[in-house]
Design an enzyme around this catalytic site. Structure first.
Site, PDB file in Angstrom:
ATOM      1  CB  SER A 110      -0.966   0.048   1.242  1.00 23.55           C
ATOM      2  OG  SER A 110      -1.882   0.845   1.089  1.00 23.55           O
ATOM      3  CD  GLU A 208      -2.195  -2.552  -4.450  1.00 17.71           C
ATOM      4  OE1 GLU A 208      -3.495  -2.900  -4.110  1.00 17.71           O
ATOM      5  OE2 GLU A 208      -1.431  -1.764  -3.776  1.00 17.71           O
ATOM      6  CG  HIS A 277      -5.517  -2.509  -0.578  1.00 14.58           C
ATOM      7  ND1 HIS A 277      -4.612  -2.107  -1.465  1.00 14.58           N
ATOM      8  CD2 HIS A 277      -5.103  -1.820   0.517  1.00 14.58           C
ATOM      9  CE1 HIS A 277      -4.043  -1.021  -1.059  1.00 14.58           C
ATOM     10  NE2 HIS A 277      -4.139  -0.863   0.268  1.00 14.58           N
TER      11      HIS A 277
END
Length: 306
Positions: A110, A208, A277
């Site tokens: 992330s 992502e 995620h």
């Protein structure tokens, strides 16, 4: 030459840091039983419980925690408690020489993508894009496969991803080998034009993201396209894009946008990976050599530890 961090072993102590936003302390506490099951001890960074608005303490304190963990000879690896926002705020002050001289397992994803890219640019260390302690491990949704992915830290192992894990879609055919790189799309885009800009030349690019509407994903992909990141890449691995529903109609679909930017690149592009995620979350070593086969729909990655 890439530096592979030393493998972890039972009895090792790992450092836990909060490099970005404040982690959920209850979830972090719950994750400790998983660390115990791996045979690991842990040491918390001094500022893991700090709250400074949307940041886990000041930039200086988060930076200090990270550097102290790399410098501490008792710490065998570093796991991030969570992401959120904030790692880019001190990336230009991080001591990369210290990291280069004290290579060890560094694990997160992330917002941690900015650190992965920065470390890749200024050291030769392989780092790990994997589920974090408070935001993933300490939650009831933590998947058995996500847990298994930590085993790659204890012994060198090839990772194999196929449709046995999730359905995959070939957006562009072909077979290619190269280093794995990438991570969170928003963070990759935010590095463009800085000295932490991702280098995709001859590499397999992973993307992502979470919570971005289709028009925003379109914007981010276009930024990478204009910066030459897709034309430089050898191939593209498309991970999970969770919560990507449009708030307003009409809208292009996520699939239409991914097709638009990647289907005509003339290089292998494979979509549908449970990387990001999501649960399960398939953890990958960034900087390790990989082989992407968009014809047979497989991704094979060489070990990330020695």
């Amino acid at each position: 030459m890439k530096i592979l961090p030393k493998r972890l072993k039972q009895g090792d102590t790992i450092g836990i840091v909060a490099p970005a936003s404040p982690p959920n302390q209850e979830s972090l506490l719950k994750s400790f039983s998983f660390l115990e099951s791996l045979g690991l001890k842990w040491k918390l960074g001094k500022h893991v419980k700090d709250v400074n608005g949307y940041l886990a303490g000041t930039d200086e304190d988060r930076l200090k925690d990270l550097e102290e963990m790399f410098a501490d000879p008792e710490i065998a690896g570093i796991f991030c408690a969570g992401g959120g926002y904030g790692t880019a705020r001190y990336a230009d002050r991080l001591d990369y020489q210290l990291i280069q001289e004290n290579p060890k397992v560094f694990w997160g994803f992330s917002d941690i993508t900015f650190l992965h890219t920065a470390i890749a640019n200024y050291t030769d260390l392989v780092t790990f894009h994997g589920p974090m302690l408070a935001s993933c491990v300490g939650k009831d949704t933590f998947h058995e496969l996500s847990a298994k992915m930590f085993q790659q830290l204890f012994q060198p192992m090839e990772l194999h991803y196929s449709e046995a894990i999730s359905p995959l879609e070939t957006l562009s055919p072909g077979v290619v080998s190269g280093e794995m790189t990438g991570g969170n799309l928003s963070l990759l885009a935010s590095g463009i034009g800085t000295k932490f800009e991702i280098n995709t030349k001859g590499k397999i690019l992973l993307i992502e993201d979470v919570g971005e509407e289709p028009y925003r994903i379109d914007n981010l992909l276009n930024q990478l396209r204009l910066a030459g990141k897709f034309s430089d890449a050898a191939g593209i691995v498309i991970g999970d894009f969770a919560k990507a529903e449009p708030k307003k109609e009409p809208s292009l679909s996520l699939q239409e946008i991914l097709h638009h930017y990647t289907a005509n690149l003339g290089k292998p592009v494979l979509s549908g990976f449970k990387i990001g995620h999501c649960e399960p979350h398939f953890a990958v070593p960034l900087g390790a050599k990989a082989r992407l086969d968009a014809n047979e729909k497989t991704l094979t990655i060489l070990p990330g530890v020695e």
